[in-house]
Scaffold this motif. Sequence first.
Motif, short mmCIF file in Angstrom:
data_model
loop_
_atom_site.label_atom_id
_atom_site.label_comp_id
_atom_site.label_asym_id
_atom_site.label_seq_id
_atom_site.Cartn_x
_atom_site.Cartn_y
_atom_site.Cartn_z
N THR A 266 0.81 -1.22 0.00
CA THR A 266 0.00 0.00 0.00
C THR A 266 0.85 1.27 0.00
O THR A 266 0.31 2.37 -0.05
N ALA A 267 2.18 1.12 0.06
CA ALA A 267 3.06 2.30 0.10
C ALA A 267 3.01 3.05 -1.23
O ALA A 267 2.68 2.48 -2.27
N LYS A 268 3.37 4.31 -1.19
CA LYS A 268 3.43 5.11 -2.41
C LYS A 268 4.40 4.48 -3.40
O LYS A 268 5.42 3.90 -3.01
N ALA A 269 4.10 4.62 -4.67
CA ALA A 269 4.91 3.98 -5.70
C ALA A 269 6.37 4.42 -5.64
O ALA A 269 7.28 3.62 -5.90
N SER A 270 6.63 5.66 -5.25
CA SER A 270 8.00 6.18 -5.24
C SER A 270 8.87 5.53 -4.18
O SER A 270 10.10 5.52 -4.29
N VAL A 271 8.26 4.98 -3.13
CA VAL A 271 9.04 4.38 -2.05
C VAL A 271 8.72 2.91 -1.84
O VAL A 271 9.33 2.26 -0.99
N ARG A 272 7.77 2.36 -2.62
CA ARG A 272 7.42 0.96 -2.45
C ARG A 272 8.62 0.07 -2.75
O ARG A 272 9.30 0.22 -3.75
N GLY A 273 8.88 -0.85 -1.87
CA GLY A 273 10.03 -1.74 -2.03
C GLY A 273 11.26 -1.29 -1.27
O GLY A 273 12.25 -2.02 -1.21
N TYR A 274 11.20 -0.08 -0.68
CA TYR A 274 12.31 0.42 0.13
C TYR A 274 11.92 0.45 1.60
O TYR A 274 12.38 1.31 2.37
N ASP A 275 11.13 -0.51 1.99
CA ASP A 275 10.58 -0.56 3.34
C ASP A 275 11.67 -0.69 4.40
O ASP A 275 12.76 -1.20 4.14
N VAL A 276 11.32 -0.27 5.62
CA VAL A 276 12.17 -0.42 6.80
C VAL A 276 11.41 -1.25 7.83
O VAL A 276 10.27 -0.95 8.15
N ARG A 277 12.06 -2.27 8.31
CA ARG A 277 11.48 -3.11 9.37
C ARG A 277 12.18 -2.77 10.68
O ARG A 277 13.38 -2.88 10.80
N ARG A 278 11.41 -2.38 11.67
CA ARG A 278 11.95 -2.05 12.99
C ARG A 278 11.87 -3.29 13.87
O ARG A 278 10.90 -4.04 13.80
N MET A 279 12.89 -3.45 14.72
CA MET A 279 13.00 -4.73 15.44
C MET A 279 13.85 -4.58 16.69
O MET A 279 14.55 -3.57 16.88
N ALA A 280 13.80 -5.59 17.54
CA ALA A 280 14.66 -5.63 18.72
C ALA A 280 16.12 -5.82 18.30
O ALA A 280 16.41 -6.37 17.23
N LEU A 281 17.03 -5.36 19.15
CA LEU A 281 18.45 -5.51 18.88
C LEU A 281 18.82 -6.97 18.63
O LEU A 281 19.58 -7.28 17.71
#
Length: 308
Positions: A266-281
């Motif tokens: 669902t991300a904008k086309a300009s940034v789709r595929g450059y996702d960031v996953r936040r996680m525990a150390l």
Amino acid sequence: MVPREMLEFPKGGILLLLTCLGGLVLGEVGEFSACPQFFYKSTPPKGLNTRRYQPICQRYKNQYRFASLYDRLHRTSLYSAYLLTHPEGKRPTNKWMFEPQLAYSHASPEMQRFPRQGPVSQNVIESQAVLQDYTNSTYTKGHLNPSLHHQIKDDRRATFTLTNIVPQRLGSNSGPWAVLESDVSTRLATFCTGPAYVITGTLPYLSGERWIKNRVAVPEYLWSAYCCPTYNASRPESLRLYFPSYAAVGRNDRDSGEEIVPVDPTAKASVRGYDVRRMALETLEEILQERQAVAVSLFHGQCHQHGG
């Protein structure tokens, strides 16, 4: 300008060059003992260092500003480590610099600006990335240690050295990764009551390496982790999982698999595929361990908790 033919040469020549240069490096390049303050408990990450990587205490205007573990073969750093401080003022003008000691064993330990006119030394070209590597490429200059994570103007200027830069897609650099950098800065500036240690690095491709101009390796992912051992205990409940440490991994290739970082359709086309996953150390260290095939510890003792 450096002629194109001076910037491109066979990788076999690179390997021979690295063998010749490897034993010549002295001074601030070669060990972290001169700048342990950028690591939690004065201890660099364990499990990431090999003979091919070169520790650099990044020095600007006669002060150490941060530390980087440089990969001579890939002409980028595996990571940069620094202390985050609350930023003030505008981003400084880009005045790009290089590391003289990577090119000349007895050179000054101070990073130096690239010449405004005239050719770049062949020793510099062979030992590290130069500005022409990024010219007319499809990648931006991605900071590992971002300028906007620093308060002092000279600390911010010091981040504009190509030993702190990796080839990063614009969709990542100006998209989800920029959001992560901003969120980390705001969170730590607001709730971290002591030193905030940050390490930001890269994950190379497991196979089929990507290069710009056959010289500078492109990372498949970027990762970042912080350690804030002393923090405000009255922080909101929603932020409790972010202390004393937290981490993230960001995509730098839209075509990468989704095992490490899923794609938000669902991300904008300009940034789709450059996702960031936040996680525990601990989750990030597991990912690094799987990629490096060795146990990894970014912060000594897993960043001991001292809520205040």
